[in-house]
Design an enzyme around this catalytic site. Sequence first.
Site, PDB file in Angstrom:
ATOM      1  CG  HIS A 266      -2.058  -0.999   1.066  1.00  0.00           C
ATOM      2  ND1 HIS A 266      -3.112  -1.075   1.940  1.00  0.00           N
ATOM      3  CD2 HIS A 266      -2.273  -1.978   0.132  1.00  0.00           C
ATOM      4  CE1 HIS A 266      -3.933  -2.044   1.579  1.00  0.00           C
ATOM      5  NE2 HIS A 266      -3.442  -2.602   0.482  1.00  0.00           N
ATOM      6  CD  GLU A 268      -2.176   4.103   3.206  1.00  0.00           C
ATOM      7  OE1 GLU A 268      -3.340   4.140   3.648  1.00  0.00           O
ATOM      8  OE2 GLU A 268      -1.837   3.378   2.242  1.00  0.00           O
ATOM      9  CB  CYS A 294      -6.039  -1.273   5.012  1.00  0.00           C
ATOM     10  SG  CYS A 294      -4.277  -1.694   5.048  1.00  0.00           S
ATOM     11  CB  CYS A 297      -1.901   1.279   6.157  1.00  0.00           C
ATOM     12  SG  CYS A 297      -1.471   0.690   4.506  1.00  0.00           S
TER      13      CYS A 297
END
Length: 341
Positions: A266, A268, A294, A297
């Site tokens: 992801h 992040e 999520c 993250c």
Amino acid sequence: MAKIIGLTGYMGSGKGEVVKYLHGKGFKYISLSDIVRKEATDRGFPLTREVLQNIGNELRAQHGAGVLGMRVREVVAGDLESDWIIDGIRNPACIIELRKLPEFKVVGISANDELLINRLLERGREGAVLTREEVLMKLNREKGVGEPEAGQQVKKCLGMVDCFILNEGTLEDLHKKFQHYLNLLNRTDRPTFDEVFMEISYTWAKRATCLRRSVGAVIAKDGQQLTAGYNGAPRGVPHCADVGGCLRAKLGIPSGQRAEICRGTHAEQNAITQAAKFGINIEGGTLYCNTFPCVICAKMILNAGIKEVVYDSDYDDPLSKEILGQQSLLKMRRYEGKSGK
């Protein structure tokens, strides 16, 4: 050039106050609801919100989801010398129709559900005292719960705006926020740091290789960008498009669930690991991302010492929201300002 600004948002969000503010500045006013009200009046129906919603849905079902936007566009197109404020936008197809007008911009206005509910309970329009449950049902309908694609879809409209404003303060605060957007259009205001870094996150999202959604993230501190990331396969690993498509789609995994079953990293996570790779201290920084993190993250962000996350759209991950709601080290803030899309 004249300004043409549309408004979308839930009831109780404060759109009417923005209309008053702009009307005082000489803007002409028109609402998509005017067309629905005329239809209801012609049929001899009472002008209640429920009746208007039903007739609006009927018109969209018969003539296309963008019919109200199209009819308002035809009126506004007859006077492009004047500034216009267009209210009552509740379906994405109407935004698409209105974008055919020159320099049309749409502004979304919202607030947290609890505040919206309290405002509506205090307002008591239509001569009836509503219960909390009845107000919540009306709000959910506007969001699109149980509605057809051609019906009330304000939540989707808010995802298409050129500027997003949270009206959770005073009336003066609302006016200042809207005036800032007008000043940006006039090029008399500089963008805020939030607007700068969110725009950069959307720029990084253009590098994303995820087949489901493009996400970008930026970590900044003291007005300076430290690191950035976007979502896609890890270094040296083939992209999903090169190996037959999205694994999650093949397995039928809904969005917001089983985040560990994914080939991608992801945005992040990439922003945080880039800091580790290059020895950049991100503790105390702010992470800007065009979506809510999520659960994976969220845990990395907490342990990295990030002090604040500014996100531009929701992501339905219940465990992430539960964990973030149980801690006090990290501040979560919904982005507001000029869209970086």
